[in-house]
Scaffold this motif. Sequence first.
Motif, short mmCIF file in Angstrom:
data_model
loop_
_atom_site.label_atom_id
_atom_site.label_comp_id
_atom_site.label_asym_id
_atom_site.label_seq_id
_atom_site.Cartn_x
_atom_site.Cartn_y
_atom_site.Cartn_z
N ASN B 82 0.82 -1.21 0.00
CA ASN B 82 0.00 0.00 0.00
C ASN B 82 0.86 1.26 0.00
O ASN B 82 0.57 2.23 -0.71
CB ASN B 82 -0.94 -0.02 1.20
N PRO B 86 -0.03 3.32 -3.49
CA PRO B 86 -1.23 3.72 -2.74
C PRO B 86 -2.50 3.62 -3.58
O PRO B 86 -3.59 3.49 -3.04
CB PRO B 86 -0.96 5.17 -2.37
N GLY B 87 -2.37 3.64 -4.92
CA GLY B 87 -3.56 3.67 -5.75
C GLY B 87 -4.17 2.31 -6.02
O GLY B 87 -5.23 2.20 -6.62
N HIS B 146 -0.20 7.37 8.96
CA HIS B 146 -0.12 8.44 7.95
C HIS B 146 0.48 7.94 6.64
O HIS B 146 0.35 8.56 5.61
CB HIS B 146 0.69 9.63 8.50
N GLU B 147 1.16 6.78 6.68
CA GLU B 147 1.74 6.24 5.45
C GLU B 147 0.72 5.46 4.64
O GLU B 147 0.91 5.16 3.47
CB GLU B 147 2.93 5.34 5.78
N MET B 148 -0.37 4.99 5.32
CA MET B 148 -1.36 4.18 4.63
C MET B 148 -2.37 5.07 3.90
O MET B 148 -2.69 6.16 4.36
CB MET B 148 -2.11 3.29 5.63
N SER B 149 -2.87 4.56 2.75
CA SER B 149 -3.84 5.35 1.99
C SER B 149 -5.18 5.33 2.71
O SER B 149 -5.50 4.37 3.41
CB SER B 149 -3.99 4.78 0.58
N PRO B 150 -6.00 6.39 2.56
CA PRO B 150 -7.30 6.44 3.25
C PRO B 150 -8.19 5.25 2.89
O PRO B 150 -8.85 4.67 3.76
CB PRO B 150 -7.91 7.76 2.74
N LYS B 153 -7.32 2.13 4.82
CA LYS B 153 -7.74 2.12 6.22
C LYS B 153 -9.25 2.07 6.35
O LYS B 153 -9.78 1.58 7.35
CB LYS B 153 -7.20 3.38 6.92
N SER B 231 -5.23 -2.64 8.82
CA SER B 231 -5.95 -1.45 8.37
C SER B 231 -6.85 -0.92 9.50
O SER B 231 -7.02 0.27 9.66
CB SER B 231 -6.78 -1.76 7.13
#
Lengths: 510, 327
Positions: B82, B86-87, B146-150, B153, B231
Amino acid sequence: MLKKSDSAIPSEGSTVQTAILALDGITKTFPGVKALSEVSLHLIPGKVTALIGENGAGKSTVVKILTGIYQPDGGAILVDGQPTTFPAPQAAADNGVTAIHQETVLFDELSVAENIFLGHAPRGAFGLIDRKTMNQKAGEILDGVGAKIEPDHKLKDLGIANKHLVAIARALSIDARVVIMDEPTAALSHKEIEELYELVESLKAQGKAILFISHKFDEIFRIADNYTVFRDGQLIGDGAIADVTEADLVKMMVGRDVSQIFPQRTPNPGDDILKVAGYSHPTEFEDIGFTLRTGEILGFYGLVGAGRSEFMQALFGMTRPSAGTVEIDGASVQIKSPADAVDHGIVYVPEDRGKQGAILDLPIFQNVTLPSLGRLSKNGFLKLAEEFKLAREYTERLDLRAASLDTHVGNLSGGNQQKVVIAKWLATQPKVIILDEPTKGVDIGSKAAVHEFMAELAAQGLAVIMVSSEIPEILGMSDRVIVMREGRMVAELSDKDLQPETLVRHAAGI
Amino acid sequence: MLKRLITSREALLVGAIVLLLALISSRFPGFITPANLANVFNDTSPLILLAIGQMIVILTKCIDLSVAANLALTGMVVSMVNVAAPGLPIIVILVIAIGLGTLLGMINGVLVWKLAIPPIVVTLGTMTIFRGIIFVISDGKWVNSHEMSPAFKAFPRTELLGLPVLGWIAILAVIVFTIVMTRTTLGRAFYAAGGNPHAATYAGINVGKTQFWAFTISGALAGLTGYLWVSRFAVSYVDIAGGFELDVVAACVIGGVSIMGGIGTVAGALLGALFLGIIKNALPVVDISPFWQLAISGGAIIVAVALNAQANREKGRIILKRAEQAS
C-alpha cells in the motif's frame, strides 16, 4: 457350583483351602448390565487354570476384580482361604497377584532393570535408587526365567518375546504367587510360544498359581491343568482338563453343539472379475498373479509374515507395486490410492478392525456413506437426501436397530457398531471384497456369524478374497487357496488338494 | 439440520454467554445496547475468523501455532504494498492478503503432509520464521497510519446497517464455513480424518492431504485477517498480534472443539470466540483490572475442558444402558 468344583478338581482336601486365591460367589453389576453373577474360581499352587469364554462372558471383569481394579458387589475373595478385599490395585499386588497383559504394559525408554523394578526399586543412600543392586537383582531374576537379556539394555531394543519375559520377570520381582496371563501368545511367533510354554512350566514348578486366558484350544490343552468356563457372566463348569474334550468346552462356551461351524455353500463361480498378473514390490512380494471370479471365495494362506497383507495393501493402493497389472471386468486399471480402489469396486477390510472400524464421533449415516461420498456428491457438495437414502437402505438390510441414523456410532453397542462397518463397505457396492483375518480375536459364536455373512456375500455374486492364518477357516470357507511363502506364491490349491497337510507343507516349505 | 448443528455443547455455551451478559448488564446496563453489542462483535471478528480456521485444523488432529505470525507477515506485506502503490484497489489488496496467507498455510500443510513432521513442531518453526521475515522485509520499522492510503484504512471500518465491514466478513465466513463443514465432501473428510485416521484411510480419504487443506484454509483466513487487522488498527510492525494464536486455540477449546480431533463445529468456534471477546470488552467497563481477563479466560478454558471430559464420561455410561436395551 461349589460341590461340582470339589468333585472335579483333583486335590487333597477342599479346594477352598488349597487355593492360593479363590473367588466365591462373586457378583458384579454395572448400570444396566450384570457382568458377573455368583461366579467362583479357584487358583491352585503349581497348576495352570484356563479361563475360557466368549467375548463378553465376563473374563476381563474377573481379571479386574482379581487385580483390585473393580470391587465386587457381592461374594468373597479368599486369599489362602481367608476372606479379604482388594480395595486398590496395590492391595492385590501386596497379596502377590500380578497380571501380564495382552499388550505388555512396559516402558520402552527405560532399561530392562528399571522396568522390572519400577515402583519398588532397591534404595540406597538418601533414598536414591541403588542402580548396582537393581541391575544385579534383575539379572538374577532374568536368569531364573531363562532369559538372556542384559538388565541395563533399553527395553525398546528387545523383541516382543523378550519384552514378555521382562513382564514376567517384573511379576516375579514382587514375589508373585498368582500370575494372570491374558492372551499372552496373541502376538508371538511359533518359536516364542514354545519358549513361553517352557516358562509357564517353570513357574508351575516354583508353585505359582497361573490363570491362563486364551481363545486357542490347542494351547489350553497343551499347558492347562484345570479349566473354568464362563458364559454370559455365569460359571458354567470347571474341572480338570484331562476329563474334557475340545467339543465339551466349545459346548459349554456357546451353550449349544457347534457341529457345523462352517456354513454349507454351493460354490457357483461366474465370470472373471479380477485378474492380477506379475504383481511385485521391491522388498515385500514378487510375481503374484491370479484370476478371481464372481461368487468365489479365494483364500490366501501362509505363515505370519509371508507377505499376504502387504500384497493386499498394494492391491488396495496403499503402497505402490514396482511391476504388475490389474484388470477389473476385463479392463486394465491403475490403482494408485485407496480412493481409486474403492472407485474400481475393490474394498479392503483390514486385520486391525479395532482401529479401522467406525468413526465414533460421527453419526451412523455419515459412517455408512463415508467411502461412497464420491458418488453422493456433485462438485464437492453433498447430496444429503441421497446420502440418507443410501444409509437407510443398507442399515435396514443389516437390521441395524438404532433410534435414528443421526445417532453417533459411539453410542451404539459393539454388535451394532460392527453392522455399521459392514454396511459401510456394502454401500460402496463393491465387486471384490478383501477380508484380512476376518475372525482374528473373535469368539466362536461370532465367528460363525462372520462365516455365514461371507457365504452370503459370495452367494450374492461378490468376489471374496480371504486372508487367514487359521487352517480350519481356510479349508471351511475357500473355494480355492493360494499359499504364500516369503513373499511368493508357492501353490494354488483347490478341491481334493485342499488338505491341512498340503497347506502346511507349502507354507512352511517342507 | 439445524437441530444437529446446535448440539448440547453449543447450547450450553449460548447459556453461558447469556448468563455472562446478564451479569455484566446488572452492573452496566449500557453494555447490552445493540450498538455496543455490534461493537463487541466487530472487535471479536478477527478472533472469530482465526478460530474458524484453527477449528478445522484441530479437527484433523493438528494445531496451527503460526496463525498470528501469518497474520502479522501478511499485514506487513500488504501495508508495504500500500505504501509503495497507494492507488492499488482494495480488491487487489484482498487478493494479495488471502493469496499470501494461503501460501503460508500451504507451507505448513506440505511439511505436515509430505514430511510427516508433527504439526506443533512445524507451526512453531514457521511461526518464528514468519516473524523473522517481517523483520527482514521491514528492517524492524513500523508502517504508520499516515503512510497508509485512506481507502486502505477505510475498508474494514465502513459501516453497513450499523455493523462495520469487518463484522460482516466474520458473519460471511461463519456462513461459508458452516456450509463447507456440513455440506461438502471436504468438510466430511475433516471430521473423518480426525475422528479415526485409519478408518478414513481405508475409506479412500487421503488423511495427509485433508490436513494440508485444513492448514491452507487456516492460512487463507489468517492472511485475510492480516489485512483487516493492520488497516483497522492503522499500524503494522513485527510484533502485532503477538501471542494471539493462544487466544485462538483457547476460543476453539472453549467452543467444544476436541483437542484429540474429530469433534467441533463452526458454531462452537464462533461461540468460544464471542465468549472470550465479551470478557475482554466487559472487564474494563465493569471496572475489573484487565489482568483478571487472563485469569478468567484461563479459568474458562479449564472449565470447558472439564465439561467436555465429563460429557465423554457420561457417554461411556450410556453405552452400557443401550447395550442392555439392544440385547
